[in-house]
Design an enzyme around this catalytic site. Structure first.
Site, PDB file in Angstrom:
ATOM      1  N   GLY A  13       3.937  12.021 -21.568  1.00 32.36           N
ATOM      2  CA  GLY A  13       5.020  11.479 -22.278  1.00 32.36           C
ATOM      3  C   GLY A  13       6.305  12.282 -21.966  1.00 32.36           C
ATOM      4  O   GLY A  13       7.217  12.301 -22.889  1.00 32.36           O
ATOM      5  N   GLY A  16       9.782  11.147 -22.714  1.00 35.60           N
ATOM      6  CA  GLY A  16      10.242  10.798 -24.132  1.00 35.60           C
ATOM      7  C   GLY A  16      11.080  11.988 -24.764  1.00 35.60           C
ATOM      8  O   GLY A  16      11.634  12.988 -24.096  1.00 35.60           O
ATOM      9  N   ILE A  18      10.580  14.314 -27.225  1.00 35.90           N
ATOM     10  CA  ILE A  18      10.100  15.649 -27.286  1.00 35.90           C
ATOM     11  C   ILE A  18      10.003  16.105 -25.964  1.00 35.90           C
ATOM     12  O   ILE A  18      10.317  17.247 -25.750  1.00 35.90           O
ATOM     13  CB  ILE A  18       8.521  15.520 -28.006  1.00 35.90           C
ATOM     14  N   GLY A  19       9.677  15.363 -25.078  1.00 34.86           N
ATOM     15  CA  GLY A  19       9.471  15.980 -23.607  1.00 34.86           C
ATOM     16  C   GLY A  19      10.991  16.551 -23.105  1.00 34.86           C
ATOM     17  O   GLY A  19      10.821  17.607 -22.660  1.00 34.86           O
ATOM     18  N   ARG A 100      -4.163   0.734 -39.079  1.00 31.61           N
ATOM     19  CA  ARG A 100      -4.691   2.127 -38.477  1.00 31.61           C
ATOM     20  C   ARG A 100      -5.750   2.003 -37.447  1.00 31.61           C
ATOM     21  O   ARG A 100      -5.550   2.939 -36.445  1.00 31.61           O
ATOM     22  CB  ARG A 100      -5.322   2.718 -39.773  1.00 31.61           C
ATOM     23  N   VAL A 131       0.187  16.830 -29.342  1.00 27.38           N
ATOM     24  CA  VAL A 131       1.387  16.791 -30.204  1.00 27.38           C
ATOM     25  C   VAL A 131       1.290  15.271 -30.627  1.00 27.38           C
ATOM     26  O   VAL A 131       1.696  14.737 -31.744  1.00 27.38           O
ATOM     27  CB  VAL A 131       2.502  17.123 -29.529  1.00 27.38           C
ATOM     28  N   GLY A 132       0.931  14.375 -29.903  1.00 28.67           N
ATOM     29  CA  GLY A 132       0.976  12.921 -29.974  1.00 28.67           C
ATOM     30  C   GLY A 132       0.341  12.602 -31.348  1.00 28.67           C
ATOM     31  O   GLY A 132      -1.077  12.913 -31.305  1.00 28.67           O
ATOM     32  N   ASN A 133       0.677  11.982 -32.176  1.00 28.84           N
ATOM     33  CA  ASN A 133      -0.014  11.208 -33.445  1.00 28.84           C
ATOM     34  C   ASN A 133      -0.835  10.135 -33.298  1.00 28.84           C
ATOM     35  O   ASN A 133      -0.423   9.270 -32.530  1.00 28.84           O
ATOM     36  CB  ASN A 133       0.895  11.217 -34.578  1.00 28.84           C
ATOM     37  N   ASP A 161       4.978  22.073 -38.954  1.00 32.14           N
ATOM     38  CA  ASP A 161       4.553  22.077 -40.569  1.00 32.14           C
ATOM     39  C   ASP A 161       4.853  23.458 -40.931  1.00 32.14           C
ATOM     40  O   ASP A 161       5.426  23.847 -42.061  1.00 32.14           O
ATOM     41  CB  ASP A 161       3.171  21.510 -41.047  1.00 32.14           C
ATOM     42  N   HIS A 189      -2.392  16.982 -39.827  1.00 32.55           N
ATOM     43  CA  HIS A 189      -1.024  17.011 -39.524  1.00 32.55           C
ATOM     44  C   HIS A 189      -0.836  15.583 -40.177  1.00 32.55           C
ATOM     45  O   HIS A 189      -0.426  14.545 -39.181  1.00 32.55           O
ATOM     46  CB  HIS A 189      -0.635  17.034 -37.851  1.00 32.55           C
TER      47      HIS A 189
HETATM   48  P1  NDP Z   1       8.528  11.454 -28.837  1.00 39.29           P
HETATM   49  O1  NDP Z   1       8.756  12.311 -27.706  1.00 39.29           O
HETATM   50  O2  NDP Z   1       9.643  11.429 -29.939  1.00 39.29           O
HETATM   51  O3  NDP Z   1       7.003  11.511 -29.734  1.00 39.29           O
HETATM   52  C1  NDP Z   1       5.828  11.836 -28.892  1.00 39.29           C
HETATM   53  C2  NDP Z   1       4.893  11.766 -29.742  1.00 39.29           C
HETATM   54  O4  NDP Z   1       4.945  13.052 -30.662  1.00 39.29           O
HETATM   55  C3  NDP Z   1       4.550  10.698 -30.958  1.00 39.29           C
HETATM   56  O5  NDP Z   1       3.381  10.344 -31.091  1.00 39.29           O
HETATM   57  C4  NDP Z   1       5.042  11.332 -32.184  1.00 39.29           C
HETATM   58  O6  NDP Z   1       4.538  10.717 -33.290  1.00 39.29           O
HETATM   59  C5  NDP Z   1       4.428  12.766 -31.951  1.00 39.29           C
HETATM   60  N1  NDP Z   1       4.999  13.817 -32.908  1.00 39.29           N
HETATM   61  C6  NDP Z   1       4.281  14.712 -33.407  1.00 39.29           C
HETATM   62  N2  NDP Z   1       5.017  15.459 -34.140  1.00 39.29           N
HETATM   63  C7  NDP Z   1       6.317  14.888 -34.215  1.00 39.29           C
HETATM   64  C8  NDP Z   1       7.524  15.416 -35.007  1.00 39.29           C
HETATM   65  N3  NDP Z   1       7.415  16.308 -35.636  1.00 39.29           N
HETATM   66  N4  NDP Z   1       8.433  14.734 -34.699  1.00 39.29           N
HETATM   67  C9  NDP Z   1       8.481  13.774 -33.967  1.00 39.29           C
HETATM   68  N5  NDP Z   1       7.241  13.249 -33.162  1.00 39.29           N
HETATM   69  C10 NDP Z   1       6.155  13.789 -33.502  1.00 39.29           C
HETATM   70  O7  NDP Z   1       8.226   9.773 -28.403  1.00 39.29           O
HETATM   71  P2  NDP Z   1       9.223   9.027 -27.496  1.00 39.29           P
HETATM   72  O8  NDP Z   1       8.821   7.528 -27.791  1.00 39.29           O
HETATM   73  O9  NDP Z   1      10.698   9.508 -27.228  1.00 39.29           O
HETATM   74  O10 NDP Z   1       8.283   9.303 -26.034  1.00 39.29           O
HETATM   75  C11 NDP Z   1       6.866   8.987 -25.985  1.00 39.29           C
HETATM   76  C12 NDP Z   1       6.780   8.972 -24.285  1.00 39.29           C
HETATM   77  O11 NDP Z   1       5.464   8.910 -24.170  1.00 39.29           O
HETATM   78  C13 NDP Z   1       7.505   7.909 -23.811  1.00 39.29           C
HETATM   79  O12 NDP Z   1       8.225   8.375 -22.589  1.00 39.29           O
HETATM   80  C14 NDP Z   1       6.423   7.104 -23.358  1.00 39.29           C
HETATM   81  O13 NDP Z   1       6.662   6.474 -21.907  1.00 39.29           O
HETATM   82  C15 NDP Z   1       5.098   7.981 -23.082  1.00 39.29           C
HETATM   83  N6  NDP Z   1       4.008   7.402 -23.503  1.00 39.29           N
HETATM   84  C16 NDP Z   1       2.752   7.686 -22.791  1.00 39.29           C
HETATM   85  C17 NDP Z   1       1.776   6.938 -23.092  1.00 39.29           C
HETATM   86  C18 NDP Z   1       0.617   7.394 -22.156  1.00 39.29           C
HETATM   87  O14 NDP Z   1       0.573   8.446 -21.962  1.00 39.29           O
HETATM   88  N7  NDP Z   1      -0.308   6.554 -21.633  1.00 39.29           N
HETATM   89  C19 NDP Z   1       1.595   6.170 -24.159  1.00 39.29           C
HETATM   90  C20 NDP Z   1       2.673   5.804 -24.829  1.00 39.29           C
HETATM   91  C21 NDP Z   1       3.937   6.413 -24.486  1.00 39.29           C
HETATM   92  P3  NDP Z   1       4.960   9.747 -34.351  1.00 39.29           P
HETATM   93  O15 NDP Z   1       4.965   8.386 -33.431  1.00 39.29           O
HETATM   94  O16 NDP Z   1       3.975   9.819 -35.406  1.00 39.29           O
HETATM   95  O17 NDP Z   1       6.305  10.074 -34.773  1.00 39.29           O
END
Ligand code: NDP
Length: 342
Positions: A13, A16, A18-19, A100, A131-133, A161, A189
């Site tokens: 990811g 995204g 966070i990335g 869910r 990290v992904g939820n 947290d 989390h």
């Molecule tokens: P983010 O980078 O903002 O977030 C990524 C993940 O981190 C989400 O699951 C998010 O959970 C989680 N997360 C954990 N802790 C935190 C926190 N404290 N604050 C915010 N997020 C937190 O998401 P983007 O949508 O910007 O980017 C995700 C990227 O992942 C995209 O570029 C997409 O293309 C890629 N992706 C890859 C996939 C794969 O590998 N197959 C599938 C889906 C997406 P929460 O949603 O609960 O906020």
């Protein structure tokens, strides 16, 4: 892993939010120190590749002396081949009307294959931070698909947290963050997480240490006031801070999540030097948390391995909260089991 050798880090990811906050800190040496060259692998789904490629260009332009190479790919086998540290950030967000079970199934389709790719090709010392939820359960899914990797190497992030708790305490007591120690996040989390200050310590500038509950009682006007503050203000504020950030910022927390991921891996590999922090790690049955769940505990790191801090007495109120969070983790585990994901 010797910290002078180069380290291969895979970020999923990576395109995204966070990335974008995470890659530059890893590349600049914040995660492994200024002497360890980093090889970055950015994994994205096809729709996210352009964004990750843009970050790769910017990474070049930073001319970080600790950055060895950057590769962008949508091929998990390639992304995880020989990797030492896997940061699993990309996850499927909950869409409108999604149950869910749907969310778990969608994430199982991501974290199962990623676990298999780690099993097939990662370095022998691979360490994984999810990290992904839902992070704890996604870590459980990935671990289940990596039978040749010790399950202890799969962890999930509760460091944000933990850091949020430290920051709230420092503001309330008007003291530096560094003066507060031994705060704990227990459990999942999620909104059921359990921030616990009962073992906390406040160290004054002259080195004098005192229990955090005493310092809070003095600041808030007595222990009854502390109990109410913990219940009504501190715990909900920490647990719901993500929603507060979304409301104020207009999008979810990213830089603070990235900073916490850097802290988690930094401390895991370089050690916690006599202090504790919080991380979601494989339960060995400590504190009544069923073996095999990935739950947040007070932890310290020695020789590159997390160890659960043992022997703490846990009060009845905190225990009841932990039990609720553990029940949620068990429900998530049972759900992914019934979906055939583990
Ligand atoms: P983010 O980078 O903002 O977030 C990524 C993940 O981190 C989400 O699951 C998010 O959970 C989680 N997360 C954990 N802790 C935190 C926190 N404290 N604050 C915010 N997020 C937190 O998401 P983007 O949508 O910007 O980017 C995700 C990227 O992942 C995209 O570029 C997409 O293309 C890629 N992706 C890859 C996939 C794969 O590998 N197959 C599938 C889906 C997406 P929460 O949603 O609960 O906020």
């Amino acid at each position: 892993m010797s910290t002078q050798e180069s380290v291969t880090v895979t970020v999923t990811g990576a395109g995204g939010q966070i990335g974008y906050a995470l890659l530059f800190r890893i590349a600049s040496g914040a995660m492994f120190g200024p002497k360890t060259p980093v090889r970055l692998r950015l994994l994205e789904i096809p729709a996210g590749l352009k964004s990750a490629e843009g970050s790769a260009l910017e990474l070049q332009d930073c001319a970080f002396t600790t950055l060895d190479s950057v590769e962008v790919t949508d091929n998990a086998a390639h992304a995880f081949a020989g990797t030492n540290v896997a940061l699993l950030v990309g996850a499927r967000p909950r869409g409108p009307g999604m149950e869910r079970g749907d969310l778990m199934a969608a994430n199982g389709a991501i974290f199962g294959p990623q676990g298999s790719a780690i099993n097939a090709g990662a370095a022998d010392d691979v360490r994984v931070l999810v990290v992904g939820n839902p992070a704890n359960t996604n870590a459980l899914i990935a671990a289940a698909h990596a039978p040749d990797v010790p399950a202890e190497r799969f962890t999930a992030m509760t460091r944000l947290d933990h850091n949020r708790a430290l920051a709230q305490l420092a503001r309330t007591l008007d003291v530096p963050v560094a003066s507060i120690g031994n705060v704990i996040i227990w459990g999942n989390h999620s909104a059921t997480q359990v921030p616990d200050v009962s073992h906390g310590v406040l160290t004054a500038s002259d080195g004098t240490r005192r229990p955090l509950p005493d310092a809070l009682a003095e600041a808030l006007g007595g222990s009854a006031k502390v109990a109410a503050w913990l219940d009504e203000t501190f715990i909900p504020r920490v647990a719901k801070r993500g929603a507060e950030i979304i409301e104020v910022r207009g999008s979810s927390s990213a830089a603070s999540a990235a900073a916490a991921a850097v802290d988690h891996v930094h401390d895991w590999i370089l050690g916690t030097a006599g202090s504790w922090t919080s991380a979601a790690v494989l339960s060995d049955g400590s504190y009544g948390v069923p073996r095999g769940l990935i739950s947040s505990f007070p932890v310290h790191s020695r020789d590159g391995a997390w160890e659960i801090q043992q022997g703490l007495s846990v009060g009845a109120d905190v225990h009841a909260r932990i039990d609720r969070s553990i029940k949620e983790l068990e429900e998530e585990r049972d759900m992914v089991k019934s979906l055939g994901l583990i």
